[in-house]
Write an enzyme that holds these catalytic residues in place. Structure first.
Site, PDB file in Angstrom:
ATOM      1  N   THR A 181      61.686  40.899 129.835  1.00  0.00           N
ATOM      2  CA  THR A 181      61.615  41.122 128.405  1.00  0.00           C
ATOM      3  C   THR A 181      60.215  41.556 128.001  1.00  0.00           C
ATOM      4  OG1 THR A 181      61.001  38.831 127.972  1.00  0.00           O
ATOM      5  CG2 THR A 181      63.348  39.347 127.990  1.00  0.00           C
ATOM      6  N   GLU A 326      68.561  40.798 127.580  1.00  0.00           N
ATOM      7  CA  GLU A 326      69.440  39.730 128.067  1.00  0.00           C
ATOM      8  C   GLU A 326      70.919  40.101 128.054  1.00  0.00           C
ATOM      9  OE1 GLU A 326      65.816  37.612 126.219  1.00  0.00           O
ATOM     10  OE2 GLU A 326      66.967  39.446 125.916  1.00  0.00           O
ATOM     11  N   LYS A 437      61.076  34.039 103.980  1.00  0.00           N
ATOM     12  CA  LYS A 437      61.730  33.023 103.163  1.00  0.00           C
ATOM     13  C   LYS A 437      60.909  32.816 101.904  1.00  0.00           C
ATOM     14  CE  LYS A 437      64.490  28.894 103.507  1.00  0.00           C
ATOM     15  NZ  LYS A 437      65.036  27.846 104.394  1.00  0.00           N
ATOM     16  N   TRP A 442      66.308  34.138 101.629  1.00  0.00           N
ATOM     17  CA  TRP A 442      65.874  35.037 102.693  1.00  0.00           C
ATOM     18  C   TRP A 442      65.739  36.472 102.195  1.00  0.00           C
ATOM     19  CZ3 TRP A 442      63.908  32.761 106.656  1.00  0.00           C
ATOM     20  CH2 TRP A 442      64.431  31.569 107.150  1.00  0.00           C
TER      21      TRP A 442
END
Length: 537
Positions: A181, A326, A437, A442
């Site tokens: 990654t 992944e 936030k 959000w």
């Protein structure tokens, strides 16, 4: 039914047996290189014999530090089909991360493109497992290098035998390849891909409502082969016998447009920064790109203005897709359903700007903090979790971080916050670390960025959270203007443009103008750099 293992060599042999005359085209250092699948197969056999000569055995990791080219494609098949493990090295990692990846994987041999040799020369003393280096170039003489022992790829192939018997006695769960990654915190994490996972991923990828690859296509992946196997396209394209075009070292928009025009590319794939650069060029110069039938975009969403621009310029809709290291990587692909094609364009755009529906072979859920499924209303946010035969179950030699991403009931946590609508279309709102936030609500930095980038003077925009005494966090927009508009646009112009396009409480508290948005090693916006610069966190 027969207990027949799913192995990569079946792709290789199908290409040789069914499509031996189909072309592979590669932008090499001294010009264009062309050959066919029949010749490709022989070179892969030679390369498998070379690996044996270099002492590479079953399960040994072999690193590749290379661009998108035909030699890299040969390594994609020769390494796993001979029983070893392909480890594609991200040439844009920080030096410390590259050292970590090579040592952590325990690479035994590294194949390196000619112009990337300096990356290894600077770290060779810190590589603990590498026994030899192979330089890939089309020049007869190797460049001077401090790497040792070092070999010429083409000379090794010329001296190797043309026959190689790929073993059928291999468990399909054997690891074929691995990729690390692009870590935002800590060291990169190793993800292992089995033969079975890669075969099933390719099967799904080729389906019409996934990416829809076929023998008649000319496929040019711009996404790097060192990043999640170029989204699996080299494997899938070989299996279906498509013509493949490889962009070579350091491609720029002109190189890409020339290749698409000259080779009559039908499918290409890359991240938004690529398509922004290409669009800027085709808006100024005439290119015949009429052969294109699909541009695949991944990494992050495109601004609606760019989606509309490509439709007007080329007459096609860009296909959004979603995945991650992944997940091998394909998870979502965005195609309009049959009954949507007569909808008004603005209504279709609302679908086309989403990341899409789950591809065949995988399962997904969108869950809240309590693990419950969120409503399929296209508004309620939750975390996307996945399971399926090409979704990782663990990180390589990293049990602690493996536990963090797998739920007790076996779902992989993507860490992506999304919505899902009643039609099953998923839209990524943000990474959990990038959500803002504010006052308990959000704000999606992705949606806000796309709204800003629809301004005709804006080239790029990245939105980050800045601390606020009352609201906890508020959005700040970092904006890159187009070169010819740098003196004509103010902070208030951007805010006025957003008025009416977003809800009032999403309005950025600040707009700062910067020269360039920092990018990750795979071309995504690197907002952690901006957060550190403006907030120190």
């Amino acid at each position: 039914m027969m207990q027949h293992p799913l192995l990569l060599h079946t792709m290789l042999e199908r290409a040789r047996n069914v499509f031996p005359k189909k072309e592979i085209i590669s932008r090499d250092y001294s010009g264009m290189f062309r050959y066919n699948y029949g010749e490709f197969y022989v070179r892969v056999c030679r390369l498998a014999n070379v690996l044996q000569k270099l002492g590479v055995g079953k399960g040994d990791r072999v690193g590749t530090l290379a661009w998108n080219n035909h030699r890299h494609l040969e390594l994609y098949f020769a390494i796993p089909c001979s029983g070893a493990v392909l480890n594609t090295l991200n040439l844009r990692l920080f030096t410390e991360q590259l050292i970590y990846v090579i040592n952590h994987a325990e690479d035994k041999v590294i194949f390196v493109d000619e112009d990337l040799i300096p990356l290894l020369e600077g770290i060779k003393e810190q590589l603990t497992t590498v026994k030899s280096y192979v330089i890939m170039t089309d020049k007869k003489e190797l460049p001077q290098t401090s790497l040792s022992p070092v070999y010429s790829y083409e000379q090794l192939l010329a001296e190797a035998g043309t026959e190689y018997i790929f073993s059928r006695d291999v468990d399909e769960e054997t690891v074929a390849a691995m990729c690390y990654t692009t870590a935002t915190t800590g060291n990169p994490k190793g993800v292992m891909y089995t033969h079975r996972a890669l075969v099933l991923h390719s099967l799904s990828e080729c389906m019409p409502d996934a990416l829809g690859l076929s023998e008649s296509d000319v496929i040019m992946p711009v996404v790097p082969m060192f990043h999640v196997n170029a989204w699996g396209l080299p494997f899938s394209a070989t299996w279906v016998g498509a013509t493949q075009v490889f962009v070579g070292s350091r491609p720029d928009p002109k190189v890409l447009c020339d290749l698409m025009q000259n080779e009559k590319v039908t499918i290409t794939a890359g991240v938004p920064t690529i398509w922004m650069g290409v669009y800027a060029l085709i808006s100024k110069q005439n290119y015949d790109l009429s052969s294109l039938r699909k541009i695949i975009n991944g990494g992050s969403a495109l601004p609606e203005a760019l989606l509309n621009g490509y439709r007007e310029k080329l007459g096609l809709d860009i296909t959004h897709a979603y995945g991650m290291t992944e997940t091998t990587p394909l998870v979502l692909s965005c195609q309009l359903k049959a009954y949507m094609k007569d909808w008004p364009q603005d209504k279709k755009n609302k679908i086309l700007l989403k990341q899409g529906t789950i591809v065949p072979g995988l399962e997904m859920r969108v869950i809240d903090d309590m693990g419950n499924d969120v409503p399929r209303d296209g508004k309620t946010m939750g975390e996307l979790v996945l399971r399926g035969p090409w979704i990782t179950s663990e990180y390589y030699k990293d049990p602690e971080r493996s536990k963090e991403v797998i739920t007790p009931d076996g779902w992989f946590k993507t860490n992506d916050i999304v919505t899902i609508d009643e039609e099953g279309y998923v839209q990524v709102a943000d990474r959990t670390k990038d959500l803002i936030k504010s006052g308990g609500e959000w704000i999606s930095s992705v949606d806000l960025e796309n709204a800003i980038m629809s301004h005709p003077a804006v080239a790029e925009a990245a939105v980050i959270a800045i601390p606020h005494d009352k609201w906890d966090e508020r959005p700040m927009a970092c904006v890159v203007l187009k070169p010819d508009r740098t003196e004509n646009v103010s902070e208030q112009d951007i805010l006025d443009f957003l008025d009416g396009k977003i809800v009032k409480w999403w309005m950025p508290d600040r707009v700062v103008f910067i020269d360039e948005v920092p990018k990750t090693s795979v071309g995504k916006f690197d907002k952690k750099v901006l957060r550190q610069q403006y907030t120190g966190r």
